[in-house]
Design an enzyme around this catalytic site. Structure first.
Site, short mmCIF file in Angstrom:
data_model
loop_
_atom_site.label_atom_id
_atom_site.label_comp_id
_atom_site.label_asym_id
_atom_site.label_seq_id
_atom_site.Cartn_x
_atom_site.Cartn_y
_atom_site.Cartn_z
N HIS A 31 0.85 -1.20 0.00
CA HIS A 31 0.00 0.00 0.00
C HIS A 31 0.88 1.25 0.00
O HIS A 31 1.80 1.35 0.81
CB HIS A 31 -0.88 0.04 1.26
CG HIS A 31 -1.83 -1.11 1.35
ND1 HIS A 31 -3.18 -0.97 1.14
CD2 HIS A 31 -1.62 -2.42 1.64
CE1 HIS A 31 -3.77 -2.16 1.30
NE2 HIS A 31 -2.84 -3.05 1.61
N HIS A 268 -4.78 2.67 -2.39
CA HIS A 268 -4.50 1.39 -1.73
C HIS A 268 -3.97 0.40 -2.73
O HIS A 268 -4.15 0.57 -3.93
CB HIS A 268 -5.80 0.82 -1.15
CG HIS A 268 -6.05 1.29 0.22
ND1 HIS A 268 -5.39 0.78 1.29
CD2 HIS A 268 -6.89 2.23 0.70
CE1 HIS A 268 -5.81 1.38 2.38
NE2 HIS A 268 -6.71 2.28 2.05
N GLU A 423 -12.87 -7.85 26.50
CA GLU A 423 -11.95 -8.97 26.36
C GLU A 423 -10.92 -8.76 25.24
O GLU A 423 -9.74 -9.10 25.41
CB GLU A 423 -12.72 -10.28 26.09
CG GLU A 423 -13.55 -10.77 27.28
CD GLU A 423 -14.92 -10.12 27.35
OE1 GLU A 423 -15.27 -9.30 26.46
OE2 GLU A 423 -15.67 -10.42 28.30
N HIS A 485 -22.40 -20.40 27.42
CA HIS A 485 -21.26 -20.21 28.33
C HIS A 485 -20.40 -21.47 28.46
O HIS A 485 -19.48 -21.50 29.27
CB HIS A 485 -21.77 -19.79 29.72
CG HIS A 485 -22.17 -18.35 29.79
ND1 HIS A 485 -23.05 -17.79 28.89
CD2 HIS A 485 -21.81 -17.36 30.63
CE1 HIS A 485 -23.22 -16.51 29.20
NE2 HIS A 485 -22.47 -16.22 30.25
C1 LIG Z 1 -8.91 -6.49 10.83
C2 LIG Z 1 -8.58 -6.12 9.42
N1 LIG Z 1 -9.57 -6.12 8.49
C3 LIG Z 1 -9.29 -5.84 7.22
C4 LIG Z 1 -8.03 -5.54 6.83
C5 LIG Z 1 -7.70 -5.26 5.38
N2 LIG Z 1 -7.40 -3.82 5.19
C6 LIG Z 1 -6.14 -3.37 5.11
S1 LIG Z 1 -6.07 -1.70 4.93
C7 LIG Z 1 -7.75 -1.58 4.95
C8 LIG Z 1 -8.43 -0.25 4.84
C9 LIG Z 1 -7.94 0.65 5.87
O1 LIG Z 1 -8.39 1.94 5.65
P1 LIG Z 1 -7.63 3.11 6.36
O2 LIG Z 1 -7.35 2.74 7.76
O3 LIG Z 1 -8.41 4.35 6.11
O4 LIG Z 1 -6.26 3.13 5.63
P2 LIG Z 1 -5.80 4.16 4.52
O5 LIG Z 1 -6.91 4.26 3.54
O6 LIG Z 1 -5.58 5.43 5.20
O7 LIG Z 1 -4.55 3.57 3.97
C10 LIG Z 1 -8.33 -2.83 5.08
C11 LIG Z 1 -9.80 -3.08 5.11
C12 LIG Z 1 -7.03 -5.56 7.81
N3 LIG Z 1 -5.76 -5.30 7.53
N4 LIG Z 1 -7.33 -5.83 9.10
#
Ligand SMILES: Cc1ncc(C[n+]2csc(CCOP(=O)(O)OP(=O)(O)O)c2C)c(N)n1
Length: 676
Positions: A31, A268, A423, A485
């Site tokens: 990215h 991205h 948790e 549970h």
């Molecule tokens: C728990 C989780 N879900 C999904 C992803 C896949 N993922 C990586 S970056 C992203 C989008 C993140 O958006 P943002 O935080 O706004 O990043 P930016 O656009 O600023 O790079 C996703 C869904 C991940 N890394 N972790």
């Protein structure tokens, strides 16, 4: 000394941007958007605020930096490259097998990475744990109010979160806890760039983020990510805020520096075409070749900075030595904690008084934790609102951490953490406390709710973090609370996590020796599966040595001659297995009972040992565990029996529930006889 002119600053930021672009282009994955948008803010933070030593990245008094939006890993790798922690070859091999620059930052793989991030929300929650550890260290060992002395815990934990981090539930839990505890040493930048992968944040995220954090008792400011002076001011005010964590909402442009992707979701992943890269470089007069270019004046600037940092480090060392001279006992205690010093006779100490006592194993665990509080003073921990159930308990007399510590009492002087019903954050905060390096953390809840913690437990295993997860109420024997549970698949689910060592002890001796192993031997996280219900103390053959528990499996009762049946069991089912074995032996069916409190340790024993206990012939091998239990297959084989649970549990008095699902000697014997 080179002066940081606006032109040089911009060249440094462009170095970060194009190093990120070129590295992602070479790897053909990764990215670039956030790294490009954050170049200015991140450089300002590292250059003028973060106290760290590139020549000693593990320096205990350093500020911590956490990139929670770990997909922007090239931002951090570029900075580490410019400060000389990484070299050009590391950047060239970004995302390649065996490189020090994996796709997402991994603790232990790359020098200077404080925590593994990538699963969004985790870095933020781990940082809360690091900040809590900092406050605990300052309270217990530090030196307040003197500029001449530099003691532990006077550092800050800085980090960056993105939209994705803040959408994740764990960030709400962790932010709430950080605000409640008043972690003034925690400072985050929120990369407010209005974009995630699927498009603009307006598709799915419209809450008022500043208001959210203010409501969670954070200090919040909003700045323009291009305004480095604004950021410097905001950071200075954040550091002044002693009793509230700070969130600096930083307005940035994702993909800044390339018209082809700026402000768009396609910043991205890797969507820039070679002509887009060329156009972006040409627009700012950047050389197209070589890739990963570091201009001469930029290199000189960082060489100068390294010399300044070395000077600052030596001044810090002088102040730290002065602290050591002024506080020799605290210094010794701090060193002992960081070196994880233990009493010599820990196994004996913890086992004392545990034999012959009938109790739930959660109560045995509570007894051990109370002993540990005395003998291993650097342990801290708590539960997610289930301390009263022993999951795990409050250590009496050791004080509560947080605003409820008491009138006039330092809120960080205690040992007991009330995580609240959070948790997921609890598991991450637990890891974060340990990663800080001073305290050894534990936390727990009912085993069923380990599902809520699993992503952070997995990260603990990936990082080899020495977190201790204490799970109780570990089977259908929870009883009346019913199937919601009653864990069934959780135990095997935890065993399936590589590097996590799971103990399901049968009685007091096994519980004590499991803790002793964890403290003396563990090199990664460990988990306990403990009973709610009372279980009898096991009567063992005379040959038993308590350190047999460390083999993960050992013979509890031997039969005469070669066994016809071998019963394997763990936890509450060990006494059931012993009862069934005694009937079988009485009936002339030679039956051996093997306790397996820890499959991971048993599986590591030499073949001769394992086969010595569990023969690989036509002996009938039966594993008994009131859970999914298929993890026992590797010893049971196809012809043996896994006597476990194949459905959810049921609500009712626990003895009746146990009987209903066949966990009685009669039902077990009937199944064994039918198979024989
Ligand atoms: C728990 C989780 N879900 C999904 C992803 C896949 N993922 C990586 S970056 C992203 C989008 C993140 O958006 P943002 O935080 O706004 O990043 P930016 O656009 O600023 O790079 C996703 C869904 C991940 N890394 N972790």
């Amino acid at each position: 000394m080179s002066e940081l002119t606006p032109q040089l600053r911009e060249r440094i930021e462009n170095t970060i941007r194009f190093m990120s672009v070129d590295a992602v282009a070479r790897a053909n994955s990764g990215h670039v958007g956030a790294a490009m948008g954050l170049a200015r803010a991140a450089f300002e933070l590292w250059d003028a605020h973060l106290r760290f030593d590139p020549n000693d990245v593990r320096w205990p008094l350093r500020d911590r930096f956490v990139l929670s939006n770990g997909h922007a890993s090239m931002l951090q790798y570029s900075l580490l490259r410019l400060y000389g922690v990484l070299d050009q070859a590391d950047i060239e091999s970004f995302r390649n097998l065996g490189s020090r620059t994996p796709g997402h930052p991994e603790y232990g793989e790359t020098p200077g990475i404080e925590v593994t991030t990538g699963p969004l929300g985790q870095g933020f929650a781990h940082a809360v744990g690091m900040a809590l550890a900092g406050r605990l260290a300052r309270s217990r060992f530090g030196q307040l109010g003197s500029d001449d002395l530099l003691g532990p815990g006077e550092h800050f934990v800085y980090g960056i979160v993105g939209d994705g981090d803040l959408m994740e539930g764990i960030s709400s839990e962790a932010g709430s806890l950080a605000g409640h505890l008043g972690l003034g040493n925690l400072i985050f930048l929120y990369d407010d760039n209005l974009v995630t992968i699927d498009g603009p944040t307006s598709l799915s995220f419209s809450e008022d983020v500043p208001a959210r954090f203010e409501a969670q008792r954070w200090h919040v400011e909003t700045i323009d990510g291009d305004d480095h002076e604004g950021l410097a001011g905001a950071l200075a005010r954040a550091r002044e805020e002693a009793e509230r964590p700070s969130m600096i909402v930083t307005k940035t442009l994702v993909g800044k520096g390339s018209d082809a992707i700026a402000g768009q979701a396609k910043a991205h992943g890797w969507s820039m075409k070679p002509e887009d890269v060329r156009a972006a470089k040409e627009a700012v007069g950047w050389p197209i070749e070589p890739e990963l270019h570091v201009p001469e004046d930029v290199a000189v600037y960082f060489a100068d900075r390294l010399a300044q940092i070395a000077q600052a480090r030596s001044e810090a060392d002088t102040r730290h030595e002065a602290w050591r001279r002024a506080n020799p006992e605290r210094a010794l205690a701090w060193d002992a904690a960081r070196e994880r010093k233990l009493p010599a006779n820990l196994g004996a100490l913890l086992s004392e008084g545990m034999a012959g006592v009938d109790n739930p194993t959660r109560s045995h665990s509570a007894t051990v934790i109370a002993k540990l509080a005395e003998h291993v003073p650097y342990m801290v921990g708590g539960s997610a609102d289930l301390a009263g159930s022993g999951a795990p308990p409050i250590v009496k007399g050791a004080g509560i951490i947080g605003p409820e510590a008491g009138e006039g009492i330092d809120p960080f002087a205690g040992k007991n953490i009330h995580f609240g019903v959070r948790e997921h954050a609890m598991a991450a905060v637990t890891n974060g406390i340990g990663l800080d390096g001073t305290f050894l953390p534990y936390s727990g809840t009912f085993l069923i709710f380990s599902d809520y913690m699993r992503p952070a437990i997995r990260l603990a295993a990936l990082m080899k973090a020495r977190s201790i997860f204490v799970f109780t109420h570990d089977s259908i024997y929870v009883g009346e609370d019913g199937p919601t549970h009653q864990p069934v698949e959780q135990l095997d689910g935890l065993r399936a996590i590589p590097g996590l060592t799971v103990f399901r002890p049968a009685d007091g001796i096994e519980t004590a020796m499991a803790y002793a192993w964890i403290l003396e031997k563990a090199e990664g996280p460990c988990a306990f599966s403990l009973t709610r219900q009372k279980v009898p103390a096991i009567e063992r053959d005379g040959a038993f040595d308590s350190y047999d528990v460390w083999r993960g499996g050992y013979t509890v009762s031997e039969c005469e001659g070669a066994p016809r049946v071998v019963l394997l069991a763990s936890g509450s089912e060990l006494s059931l297995a012993c009862e069934a074995a005694s009937t079988l032996n009485g009936d002339g069916v030679p039956t051996r009972v093997v306790s397996v409190p820890c499959q991971e340790l048993f599986a590591e024993q030499p073949d001769e040992y394992q086969f010595g206990l569990v023969p690989d012939d036509d002996t009938l091998v039966v594993a008994v565990e009131a859970a999914h239990a298929q993890s026992f297959r590797r010893w049971v084989g196809r012809r043996g029996i896994v006597y476990g649970m194949e459905s959810f549990g049921a609500s009712g008095p626990h003895a009746e529930v146990g009987e209903h699902f066949g966990f009685t000697p009669e039902a077990l014997l009937a199944r064994i006889r039918a198979t024989l």
